[in-house]
Design a protein around this motif. Structure first.
Motif, PDB file in Angstrom:
ATOM      1  N   PRO A 153      -7.606  -1.959  -6.042  1.00  0.00           N
ATOM      2  CA  PRO A 153      -6.566  -1.015  -5.611  1.00  0.00           C
ATOM      3  C   PRO A 153      -7.156   0.075  -4.712  1.00  0.00           C
ATOM      4  CG  PRO A 153      -6.395  -1.454  -7.966  1.00  0.00           C
ATOM      5  CD  PRO A 153      -7.685  -2.079  -7.512  1.00  0.00           C
ATOM      6  N   THR A 154      -6.438   0.406  -3.669  1.00  0.00           N
ATOM      7  CA  THR A 154      -6.902   1.438  -2.742  1.00  0.00           C
ATOM      8  C   THR A 154      -6.221   2.779  -2.969  1.00  0.00           C
ATOM      9  OG1 THR A 154      -5.246   0.758  -1.115  1.00  0.00           O
ATOM     10  CG2 THR A 154      -7.422  -0.280  -0.962  1.00  0.00           C
ATOM     11  N   LYS A 155      -5.087   2.789  -3.668  1.00  0.00           N
ATOM     12  CA  LYS A 155      -4.330   4.022  -3.867  1.00  0.00           C
ATOM     13  C   LYS A 155      -4.156   4.409  -5.329  1.00  0.00           C
ATOM     14  CE  LYS A 155      -4.029   4.791   0.373  1.00  0.00           C
ATOM     15  NZ  LYS A 155      -4.846   5.894   0.904  1.00  0.00           N
ATOM     16  N   TYR A 156      -4.088   3.448  -6.217  1.00  0.00           N
ATOM     17  CA  TYR A 156      -3.947   3.750  -7.641  1.00  0.00           C
ATOM     18  C   TYR A 156      -5.111   4.624  -8.093  1.00  0.00           C
ATOM     19  CZ  TYR A 156      -3.386   3.100 -12.649  1.00  0.00           C
ATOM     20  OH  TYR A 156      -3.224   3.326 -13.995  1.00  0.00           O
ATOM     21  N   PRO A 157      -4.887   5.704  -8.868  1.00  0.00           N
ATOM     22  CA  PRO A 157      -3.668   6.064  -9.605  1.00  0.00           C
ATOM     23  C   PRO A 157      -2.718   7.020  -8.879  1.00  0.00           C
ATOM     24  CG  PRO A 157      -5.461   7.413 -10.349  1.00  0.00           C
ATOM     25  CD  PRO A 157      -6.029   6.520  -9.287  1.00  0.00           C
ATOM     26  N   LEU A 158      -2.845   7.157  -7.560  1.00  0.00           N
ATOM     27  CA  LEU A 158      -1.904   8.008  -6.831  1.00  0.00           C
ATOM     28  C   LEU A 158      -0.517   7.384  -6.847  1.00  0.00           C
ATOM     29  CD1 LEU A 158      -4.088   8.899  -3.708  1.00  0.00           C
ATOM     30  CD2 LEU A 158      -3.703  10.291  -5.758  1.00  0.00           C
ATOM     31  N   TYR A 159       0.511   8.224  -6.787  1.00  0.00           N
ATOM     32  CA  TYR A 159       1.898   7.738  -6.743  1.00  0.00           C
ATOM     33  C   TYR A 159       2.517   8.155  -5.413  1.00  0.00           C
ATOM     34  CZ  TYR A 159       6.823   6.994  -7.863  1.00  0.00           C
ATOM     35  OH  TYR A 159       8.133   6.564  -7.846  1.00  0.00           O
ATOM     36  N   GLY A 160       3.185   7.208  -4.770  1.00  0.00           N
ATOM     37  CA  GLY A 160       3.849   7.522  -3.513  1.00  0.00           C
ATOM     38  C   GLY A 160       4.037   6.295  -2.658  1.00  0.00           C
ATOM     39  N   ASP A 161       4.610   6.504  -1.484  1.00  0.00           N
ATOM     40  CA  ASP A 161       4.899   5.429  -0.536  1.00  0.00           C
ATOM     41  C   ASP A 161       3.701   5.268   0.389  1.00  0.00           C
ATOM     42  OD1 ASP A 161       5.902   3.664   1.277  1.00  0.00           O
ATOM     43  OD2 ASP A 161       7.705   4.804   1.756  1.00  0.00           O
ATOM     44  N   PHE A 162       2.878   4.245   0.099  1.00  0.00           N
ATOM     45  CA  PHE A 162       1.643   4.045   0.861  1.00  0.00           C
ATOM     46  C   PHE A 162       1.698   2.741   1.657  1.00  0.00           C
ATOM     47  CE2 PHE A 162       0.333   6.384  -3.008  1.00  0.00           C
ATOM     48  CZ  PHE A 162      -0.105   7.560  -2.408  1.00  0.00           C
ATOM     49  N   PRO A 163       1.436   2.785   2.960  1.00  0.00           N
ATOM     50  CA  PRO A 163       1.430   1.566   3.782  1.00  0.00           C
ATOM     51  C   PRO A 163       0.361   0.560   3.375  1.00  0.00           C
ATOM     52  CG  PRO A 163       1.571   3.535   5.159  1.00  0.00           C
ATOM     53  CD  PRO A 163       1.264   3.996   3.770  1.00  0.00           C
ATOM     54  N   GLU A 164      -0.680   1.017   2.652  1.00  0.00           N
ATOM     55  CA  GLU A 164      -1.769   0.118   2.262  1.00  0.00           C
ATOM     56  C   GLU A 164      -1.407  -0.792   1.099  1.00  0.00           C
ATOM     57  OE1 GLU A 164      -3.592   3.980   3.819  1.00  0.00           O
ATOM     58  OE2 GLU A 164      -1.922   3.381   2.547  1.00  0.00           O
ATOM     59  N   THR A 165      -0.192  -0.693   0.585  1.00  0.00           N
ATOM     60  CA  THR A 165       0.244  -1.506  -0.546  1.00  0.00           C
ATOM     61  C   THR A 165       1.156  -2.644  -0.083  1.00  0.00           C
ATOM     62  OG1 THR A 165       2.137  -0.053  -0.938  1.00  0.00           O
ATOM     63  CG2 THR A 165       0.090   0.456  -2.109  1.00  0.00           C
ATOM     64  N   TYR A 166       1.551  -3.491  -1.042  1.00  0.00           N
ATOM     65  CA  TYR A 166       2.474  -4.601  -0.764  1.00  0.00           C
ATOM     66  C   TYR A 166       3.886  -4.203  -1.173  1.00  0.00           C
ATOM     67  CZ  TYR A 166       4.989  -8.997  -1.616  1.00  0.00           C
ATOM     68  OH  TYR A 166       5.938 -10.000  -1.648  1.00  0.00           O
TER      69      TYR A 166
END
Length: 641
Positions: free
Chosen positions: A78-91
């Motif tokens: 994971p590149t963003k967890y545990p952050l919460y939000g709308d991230f382009p790096e996710t699916y």
């Protein structure tokens, strides 16, 4: 979206190839209890590994030419967890909530009695580096969690097994925070390295986003997979009777005279088995004549046929095994006028198609979506089925069918000339893979869905000219070689009865194409999201909405040329509007959004995510006052610093 079986199978494992250290995608830990090498097929190491690659998926928010919101983002750590939000790096996937089901373009389900309580709307299939017997799966959700409803594993015996299934849909009340979803999964006792997730978004407030998948389990040496398979099938051969024979050490008394083997078996050995049965299993025969009662043979065939028409496909197959009478009823062609194998995608096979071909001689509607992965359905068997049952087809849905090839498409174009609805979503991302030329033979289409399927522009233009009764057209993600301006002019000439048009993330739609579409006065739904990229649209948008008074859904996400005047015109000219998407539209004063809410009294959905000049407090107030579902997602803080 930013505008940017519980039993273990015995075998012997070779440890020679076991790595002394693992890469960044693998986590290892010693098992709590040592396992004898002679008793277990598995390594004494338990590993955790992140998804290595994507095999298949039904939809993605991002395009194949981008790295934002695409399926490959689910792989690796994971590149963003545990952050919460709308991230382009996710699916992320294309839809959320039930808004698409409420739109004019919504399709009715084929054979709806097959649909489970919680239907899957999307899926993704991923693979891992090493084979493991799974005991834990962790899914990292970083935005609007709760869409996952089923987890499947594709085992080494080439079958899909459901590891976990949700008993109810996710609640909107889930906290707005990232979560590591850790469901209790079934112990299947078989190695796998392929996992499938299924999603239902209908109760979610906005898009869900996945940042990674972590699979735990006992490591299995690839050198011993064939031994595990052999032992699995050998265990499966011991049914109830065979197990009983083995327990009494039954051995048939065979002689050299093989012609009398059966007779010797019955006269000398069978009695051993029969006499060993418990007394409570003895069968007693009552010779008294009972009063004759009504049975199935006395019931009118038509009534039984009507009752069976409410059964799903799996129940029909089970009932056909009961007796000859029910077999005759449950195999009647009238029960197979509609076939939907999408809920049974994991059971789809050449054998099933062959069986259905004998029953579905009156077939009208067919949905094979998601079927055929790993060659469970071959192009040859599909073509045979279409040639036998496709003459009278009016509806054909083949979304995400990987068995399709040029020959399959050719067969459809030649045989299925009565088609009214054709859906080929996510079937081809490369023009050479599929030759759609034979689809030009189709003349009666009312719906054509090519979402995320590449098609040549000349053929598309020919199909539009040939199918002048077309009402619903989906060209989202249809490829960079198709100019939407040219398509729009063709539609304005030959398809003026169009009701819905989806050009989401397609290319080259300008004010010229928008002006041409003004000739389609029956339009009730349009999606121009990420498609209108001109800095100025002039009067084209105003002319378009004036000419289309029936508009109920208008999606204009990230349209660069939208002005204050355009939003005012929408408020004044579109009284029937129910869904409006202005995500990422900048430079509009908040008073204009307020005017929209006041004048568009039928409005149910308004997406103002990533718009400026408004804040969450005002959005909450407006939602309460006007009873409108307003979306207002913002750029995560790390992108604003």
């Amino acid at each position: 979206m930013s505008s940017n079986s519980d039993d273990d199978v015995g075998a012997i494992v070779d440890f020679v190839g076991l790595r002394s250290c693992l890469d960044d995608s693998t986590i290892t830990e010693d098992l709590d209890t040592a396992v004898s090498l002679e008793e277990s097929p598995f390594s004494r190491y338990r590993i955790g590994q992140f998804a290595q690659g994507v095999i298949d998926f039904s939809s993605q928010y991002g395009s194949d030419y981008s790295i934002s919101y695409t399926a490959p983002n689910i792989t690796g750590r994971p590149t963003k967890y545990p952050l919460y939000g709308d991230f382009p790096e996710t699916y992320a996937m294309r839809v959320y909530g039930d808004w698409w089901d409420k739109a004019p373009s919504a399709m009715l389900e084929i054979q709806p009695q097959n649909i489970p309580k919680i239907p899957a709307q999307d899926f993704i299939v991923v693979h891992f580096e090493d084979y493991t017997v799974p005991d834990k799966i962790v899914i990292f959700e970083t935005f609007n969690p709760g869409a996952i409803i089923r987890i499947w594993a594709y085992t080494i015996i080439k079958t899909w097994v459901c590891l976990w299934e949700a008993t109810e849909k996710a609640s909107n009340s889930l906290p707005h925070e990232a979560r590591s979803f850790l469901p209790t999964i079934k112990n299947i006792g078989l190695p796998t390295r392929i996992i499938r997730l299924e999603f239902n978004h209908s109760d979610l407030n906005y898009f869900t986003e996945i940042d990674g998948i972590l699979l735990y389990g006992q490591n299995v040496s690839i050198r011993n997979l064939h031994q595990i398979v052999d032992q699995y099938y050998n265990r499966g051969k011991s049914g109830t009777i065979l197990s009983k024979l083995q327990s009494i050490q039954f051995r048939p008394d065979f002689r050299d005279d093989y012609k009398n083997q059966l007779q010797d078996f019955i006269s000398k050995d069978l009695n051993k088995f029969v006499t060993s049965l418990p007394n409570d299993n003895e069968i007693t025969i009552d010779n008294t004549k009972a009063e004759k009662q009504l049975d199935l043979n006395d019931m009118p065939f038509e009534i039984m046929l009507k009752v069976c028409s409410y059964l799903d496909l799996q129940s029909l197959f089970r009932m056909s095994l009961v007796c000859k009478t029910l077999y005759a009823v449950t195999t009647h062609p009238l029960l197979y006028r509609e076939l939907n194998l999408k809920p049974f995608w994991h059971l789809g096979s050449n054998e099933l198609l062959c069986t259905l071909a004998k029953r579905a001689t009156l077939l009208r509607k067919l949905d094979l979506s998601w079927c055929g992965l790993y060659n469970s359905i071959s192009p040859t068997e599909f073509k045979k089925f279409i040639q036998q049952c496709g003459d009278n087809l009016t509806h054909l849905v083949l979304n995400s069918c990987k068995f399709l090839n040029a020959s399959c498409i050719e067969t459809i174009g030649i045989v299925c000339d009565n088609l009214k609805e054709l859906s080929l979503r996510n079937c081809s991302t490369d023009p050479p893979l599929l030759n759609f030329s034979c689809l030009a033979n189709l003349k009666n289409l009312e719906r054509l869905d090519l979402f995320q399927t590449v098609i040549e522009m000349d053929l598309l233009l020919t199909m539009l000219e040939s199918n002048r009764k077309l009402k619903h057209l989906n060209l989202a993600f249809c490829g960079v070689n198709v100019s939407m301006d040219v398509v729009a002019e063709q539609i304005a000439t030959y398809n003026k009865q169009l009701i819905s048009l989806d050009m989401w993330k397609s290319h080259y739609l300008s004010a010229v194409g928008l002006q041409a579409l003004s000739n389609c006065h029956d339009l009730e739904e349009v999606d121009f999201g990420w498609c209108l990229r001109e800095a100025s649209l002039g009067d084209s948008l105003q002319n378009f909405i004036k000419s289309c008074p029936k508009l109920k859904k208008l999606f204009l996400a990230t349209a660069r040329g939208i002005t204050d005047s355009d939003v005012r015109n929408i408020a004044n000219i579109c009284p029937n509007l129910e869904q409006l998407d202005l995500m990422g539209v900048l430079g509009i004063p908040k008073d204009r959004y307020y005017e929209l809410l006041v004048k568009c009294s039928k409005l149910q959905l308004l997406d103002l995510s990533f718009c400026d000049n408004i804040d969450e407090f005002e959005v909450k107030q407006w939602s309460q006052i006007f009873k409108v579902n307003i979306k207002c997602s913002h750029v995560p803080m790390e992108y604003t610093n």
